[in-house]
Design a protein around this motif. Structure first.
Motif, short mmCIF file in Angstrom:
data_model
loop_
_atom_site.label_atom_id
_atom_site.label_comp_id
_atom_site.label_asym_id
_atom_site.label_seq_id
_atom_site.Cartn_x
_atom_site.Cartn_y
_atom_site.Cartn_z
N MET A 122 0.84 -1.20 0.00
CA MET A 122 0.00 0.00 0.00
C MET A 122 0.88 1.25 0.00
O MET A 122 1.79 1.39 0.82
CB MET A 122 -0.92 0.02 1.23
CG MET A 122 -1.77 1.27 1.33
SD MET A 122 -2.80 1.31 2.81
CE MET A 122 -3.93 -0.03 2.46
N ALA A 123 0.62 2.17 -0.93
CA ALA A 123 1.35 3.42 -0.99
C ALA A 123 0.93 4.34 0.16
O ALA A 123 -0.20 4.26 0.65
CB ALA A 123 1.13 4.11 -2.33
N LYS A 124 1.84 5.23 0.57
CA LYS A 124 1.56 6.13 1.68
C LYS A 124 2.20 7.48 1.42
O LYS A 124 3.35 7.55 0.96
CB LYS A 124 2.10 5.55 3.00
CG LYS A 124 1.85 6.42 4.22
CD LYS A 124 2.46 5.81 5.46
CE LYS A 124 2.26 6.72 6.68
NZ LYS A 124 2.89 6.15 7.90
N ILE A 125 1.47 8.56 1.69
CA ILE A 125 2.02 9.90 1.55
C ILE A 125 2.96 10.19 2.71
O ILE A 125 2.65 9.91 3.88
CB ILE A 125 0.90 10.95 1.51
CG1 ILE A 125 0.02 10.76 0.27
CG2 ILE A 125 1.46 12.36 1.55
CD1 ILE A 125 -1.19 11.67 0.23
N TYR A 126 4.14 10.74 2.40
CA TYR A 126 5.10 11.19 3.41
C TYR A 126 5.18 12.70 3.32
O TYR A 126 5.50 13.25 2.26
CB TYR A 126 6.47 10.57 3.16
CG TYR A 126 7.51 10.89 4.22
CD1 TYR A 126 7.76 9.99 5.25
CD2 TYR A 126 8.22 12.09 4.20
CE1 TYR A 126 8.70 10.28 6.23
CE2 TYR A 126 9.16 12.38 5.18
CZ TYR A 126 9.39 11.47 6.18
OH TYR A 126 10.33 11.77 7.15
N ASN A 127 4.88 13.40 4.42
CA ASN A 127 4.89 14.86 4.43
C ASN A 127 6.12 15.37 5.17
O ASN A 127 6.39 14.97 6.30
CB ASN A 127 3.61 15.38 5.09
CG ASN A 127 3.55 16.90 5.09
OD1 ASN A 127 4.00 17.54 6.02
ND2 ASN A 127 2.99 17.47 4.03
N PHE A 128 6.86 16.27 4.52
CA PHE A 128 8.12 16.75 5.08
C PHE A 128 7.94 17.58 6.35
O PHE A 128 8.86 17.70 7.15
CB PHE A 128 8.88 17.59 4.05
CG PHE A 128 9.23 16.84 2.78
CD1 PHE A 128 9.56 15.50 2.84
CD2 PHE A 128 9.23 17.48 1.56
CE1 PHE A 128 9.88 14.80 1.68
CE2 PHE A 128 9.55 16.80 0.40
CZ PHE A 128 9.88 15.45 0.46
N THR A 129 6.75 18.15 6.54
CA THR A 129 6.49 18.94 7.74
C THR A 129 6.08 18.07 8.91
O THR A 129 6.57 18.24 10.04
CB THR A 129 5.38 19.98 7.47
OG1 THR A 129 5.81 20.86 6.42
CG2 THR A 129 5.08 20.79 8.72
N ASN A 130 5.20 17.12 8.67
CA ASN A 130 4.58 16.37 9.76
C ASN A 130 5.26 15.04 10.09
O ASN A 130 5.12 14.54 11.22
CB ASN A 130 3.10 16.10 9.44
CG ASN A 130 2.31 17.37 9.24
OD1 ASN A 130 2.55 18.38 9.92
ND2 ASN A 130 1.37 17.36 8.30
N ASP A 131 5.95 14.45 9.14
CA ASP A 131 6.44 13.08 9.33
C ASP A 131 7.90 12.98 9.74
O ASP A 131 8.40 11.88 9.97
CB ASP A 131 6.20 12.26 8.05
CG ASP A 131 4.72 11.99 7.83
OD1 ASP A 131 3.99 11.89 8.83
OD2 ASP A 131 4.30 11.89 6.67
N ILE A 132 8.59 14.11 9.85
CA ILE A 132 9.91 14.12 10.48
C ILE A 132 9.98 15.38 11.33
O ILE A 132 9.78 16.49 10.83
CB ILE A 132 11.07 14.04 9.45
CG1 ILE A 132 12.41 13.96 10.19
CG2 ILE A 132 11.03 15.18 8.46
CD1 ILE A 132 13.58 13.54 9.30
N LEU A 133 10.20 15.22 12.62
CA LEU A 133 10.11 16.32 13.58
C LEU A 133 11.47 16.66 14.16
O LEU A 133 12.38 15.82 14.22
CB LEU A 133 9.14 15.95 14.71
CG LEU A 133 7.72 15.58 14.26
CD1 LEU A 133 6.88 15.17 15.47
CD2 LEU A 133 7.05 16.72 13.50
N MET A 134 11.61 17.90 14.58
CA MET A 134 12.85 18.37 15.19
C MET A 134 13.02 17.79 16.60
O MET A 134 12.05 17.57 17.31
CB MET A 134 12.83 19.90 15.29
CG MET A 134 12.83 20.62 13.96
SD MET A 134 14.43 20.45 13.13
CE MET A 134 14.04 21.29 11.58
#
Length: 212
Positions: free
Chosen positions: A1-13
């Motif tokens: 299953m494909a999944k959207i990866y968002n640069f703002t929400n899916d990797i955090l500081m």
């Protein structure tokens, strides 16, 4: 299953830290994202393959051999193989590195020059514009823009493909799944699975297509 990866929400500081994650890998390249707190640095190193650095957000000082280059939000730089490099975050930043694992043909890119990915390809009304940046017999890296009311009919690629949204919004179909892709999103489209897209307004993307 494909999944959207968002640069703002899916990797955090993380405070006083660097967080990294591999987004995509195949025989010719790998794509990694880094979240760097202010003052953090990726240590000086020499790689023996070309690398495309792209600051998604923030401000990063790139030491490139004996030069220093400031990369700000949306800016990129092609780093050639065999030179020393170091990245220092001048503020909280997110950085994507596309590292090529073998020789490739680089087109339309000057090494060590700072440029904007999103501005490197323009829009034309009702048309699709593509600019190939990197290619060999195993993969291509292409910038694409879609004017209003454009689409790509359903098709399948021989290998996996990574789509990175640079501007705008599109509706993407992969097999029987539907996705709404916006600026800051990425998604892996599996090889040999039919996919198609439709753009109502406008859209730009970086597309990495592999060939098995």
């Amino acid at each position: 299953m494909a999944k959207i990866y968002n640069f703002t929400n899916d990797i955090l500081m993380e405070h006083a830290s660097i967080v990294s994650q591999r987004l995509f890998i195949n025989k010719i390249l790998h794509t990694d994202i880094y979240a760097l707190d202010e003052g953090e640095e990726i240590d000086k190193e020499k790689l023996f393959s070309d690398c495309l650095a792209w600051v998604v957000h923030g401000e990063i000082l790139l030491t490139y051999d004996t030069r220093e280059v400031m990369l700000k939000t949306g800016e990129s730089c092609l780093i050639e193989n065999g030179v020393w490099r170091k990245f220092v975050a001048k503020k909280q930043s997110k950085l994507i590195l596309i590292t090529f694992k073998e020789n490739v043909m680089i087109e339309h890119l000057d090494k060590a020059a700072v440029f904007s990915l999103v501005q490197a390809v323009g829009y034309q009304d009702g048309k699709v514009v593509s600019k190939t940046l990197v290619k060999n017999d195993k993969a291509t890296v292409t910038l694409m823009s879609f004017g209003a009311n454009t689409q790509l009919s359903t098709h399948a690629a021989p290998g996996d493909a990574l789509l990175v949204a640079l501007d705008g919004e599109l509706d993407l179909t992969i097999g029987n799944e539907k996705f709404n892709i916006k600026e800051g999103d990425s998604i892996v489209m599996p090889g040999k699975v039919p996919h198609g897209l439709k753009v109502m307004d406008k859209f730009k993307m970086l597309l990495i297509v592999t060939r098995d």
